[in-house]
Enzyme design. Structure first.
Site, PDB file in Angstrom:
ATOM      1  N   PHE A  90      93.659  40.734  16.755  1.00 22.79           N
ATOM      2  CA  PHE A  90      93.156  39.476  16.221  1.00 22.79           C
ATOM      3  C   PHE A  90      94.084  38.889  15.153  1.00 22.79           C
ATOM      4  O   PHE A  90      94.481  39.601  14.219  1.00 22.79           O
ATOM      5  CB  PHE A  90      91.764  39.708  15.633  1.00 22.79           C
ATOM      6  N   ALA A  91      94.389  37.614  15.317  1.00 30.44           N
ATOM      7  CA  ALA A  91      95.172  36.855  14.335  1.00 30.44           C
ATOM      8  C   ALA A  91      96.350  37.688  13.813  1.00 30.44           C
ATOM      9  O   ALA A  91      97.048  38.335  14.583  1.00 30.44           O
ATOM     10  CB  ALA A  91      94.260  36.372  13.208  1.00 30.44           C
ATOM     11  N   HIS A 108      64.318  43.008  18.110  1.00 26.12           N
ATOM     12  CA  HIS A 108      64.732  41.741  17.492  1.00 26.12           C
ATOM     13  C   HIS A 108      64.432  40.556  18.404  1.00 26.12           C
ATOM     14  O   HIS A 108      63.939  39.519  17.953  1.00 26.12           O
ATOM     15  CB  HIS A 108      66.240  41.764  17.177  1.00 26.12           C
ATOM     16  N   ARG A 165      72.883  36.920  14.756  1.00 25.20           N
ATOM     17  CA  ARG A 165      73.171  37.998  15.720  1.00 25.20           C
ATOM     18  C   ARG A 165      71.928  38.589  16.385  1.00 25.20           C
ATOM     19  O   ARG A 165      72.027  39.188  17.447  1.00 25.20           O
ATOM     20  CB  ARG A 165      74.052  39.088  15.089  1.00 25.20           C
TER      21      ARG A 165
END
Ligand code: NAD
Length: 402
Positions: free
Chosen positions: A35-36, A216, A329
């Protein structure tokens, strides 16, 4: 000869895992982060610093600083994958496929691939690595609450779970590995230290079918399905705010998971799904000391000390006015990597799931996605999930891995 371990990822959890593994004298820990510019930043820091994992002391105990140095941090899989006998992918689930694709050309066919956290990670491993997938190892959750203090240099462990369910499948599941001569599960316990204690859960599907994402999703549906769209003055409590109807829905959804479990067991009695529990029983094993009133699932949720004060994630649209955050999330991860997966497994096993379907249809609309279309997991967005259909796993044998 050190045991070579590759940690994939560059976030909070990856820092802790890499730091703890590198601190072991018989382990060489490498890092792959795609990543990046994370690999450059981390490598730069290691030129002058150790990586410190600062474990906060609980109950007045002092903090412990564990210092170590991963041997290499790279964004090039060809530099770090060859020679590794264990690859630990520690990234949010949406990035699992990216790492599996990246390691695929270089991975040793006798490698243990671990996903942390990894419910349904086994589908991704089999779907992407195919023949190259030997042993897949999954953790139900990240073992720690943790946060990077300074990139590549220091990460803080605020707390550890007491126990974590894990599952492992493949030819190296119980084999002694590395100079330590420990099994893969013992090796991870050695890396983690005293906490959390790892508990084996049988087949990896056990972890997919266990409670939290399901919980959830059902709470989100129960709380918001009849919401009139008007901003609220108060942010409702997430668990303590559960009413009778939502508690019943959670229980019914959990029964549906058990129905899927039983249906699969009937077809494949050799598969160990014995640890799949109803959500109430799950609470009784996980939170026995935290729950004040055990008389029903509703009272368990309302009186669990570990949940006290936890609220829904809301957006403040004007001062003192709140609307639910459907990008949180609990929906954006727990639907594609929770309910979508269970629903997809049920479809392969030929088991109807009206409650899952109801919640999923509501949630996918909130996410602006299509997973379940005309009663099948065939929506255009399934490829961003870990359901079996996303990887072309069509039969129960393909889903179960044998
Ligand atoms: P994180 O938030 O640190 O993950 C960010 C990292 O993921 C980045 O540093 C990068 O390496 C990678 N990443 C982000 N976007 C990417 C992209 N588009 N492409 C490729 N890579 C990308 O994650 P974490 O805190 O280590 O947590 C890992 C998982 O565990 C998450 O699913 C999280 O929800 C869960 N979790 C975390 C905690 C915690 O305390 N950190 C607690 C419980 C559960």
């Amino acid at each position: 000869d050190k045991f070579q371990v590759l940690v994939c990822g560059g976030g909070n959890g990856a820092h802790v895992m890499a730091g703890l593994a590198a601190a072991k004298p018989d382990i060489e820990a490498r890092v792959l982060t795609l990543f990046a510019d994370e690999a450059d930043q981390w490598s730069e820091s290691l030129k002058t610093n150790d990586l410190t994992v600062l474990v906060k002391g609980s109950d007045g105990q002092p903090d412990t600083a564990i210092k170590s140095k991963p041997s290499m941090v790279s964004k090039k899989p060809e530099e770090v994958v060859p020679g590794c006998k264990m690859i630990i992918i520690v990234v949010p689930a949406f990035a699992h496929n990216l790492y599996l694709e990246a390691i695929k050309p270089y991975v040793d066919p006798k490698c243990i691939i671990l996903g942390v956290p990894g419910p349904s990670f086994d589908h991704a491993v089999r779907g992407i690595l195919g023949e190259k997938a030997d042993t897949v190892f999954i953790f139900e959750t990240l073992p720690w609450a943790c946060r990077i203090k300074e990139y590549g240099k220091e990460v803080e462990v605020l707390g550890s779970k007491e126990t974590v369910l894990v599952a492992i499948q493949g030819s190296l599941s119980t084999a002694p590995i590395g100079p330590m001569g420990k099994s893969p599960v013992e090796t991870l316990q050695y890396v983690l230290g005293a906490a959390p204690v790892l508990h084996l859960a049988g087949h990896p599907l056990c972890i997919t079918l266990m409670a939290t994402p399901t919980l959830h999703s059902a709470i989100m549906y129960g709380t918001w399905t009849n919401w009139d769209g008007k901003p609220l003055d108060k942010i409702p409590l997430f668990y303590q705010g559960v009413n009778e109807t939502t508690a019943q829905l959670i229980s019914d959804l959990s029964d549906e998971n058990l129905k899927v479990t039983k249906g699969i067991k009937r077809k494949r009695p050799d598969v160990d799904l014995s640890q799949v529990k109803h959500v109430y029983d799950w609470f009784m094993t996980r939170y026995t000391n935290d729950v004040q009133d055990k008389s029903s699932l509703k009272t368990v949720l309302q009186t669990n000390n570990a949940y006290a004060g936890l609220k829904h994630s809301m957006l403040e649209v004007e001062p003192g006015k709140f609307v639910p955050d459907f990008s949180h999330r609990y929906i954006s991860e727990d639907i594609p990597f929770g309910l979508v997966v269970t629903r997809g497994v049920a479809e392969v096993a030929g088991i109807e799931t009206p409650i899952m379907d109801k919640i999923l249809l509501w949630a996918q609309e909130k996410l602006g996605k299509e997973f379940l279309v005309n009663g099948k997991m065939q929506g255009k967005d399934i490829y961003s999930t870990q359901c079996p259909q996303a990887y072309g796993l069509k039969t129960l044998d393909e889903v179960l891995g044998h």
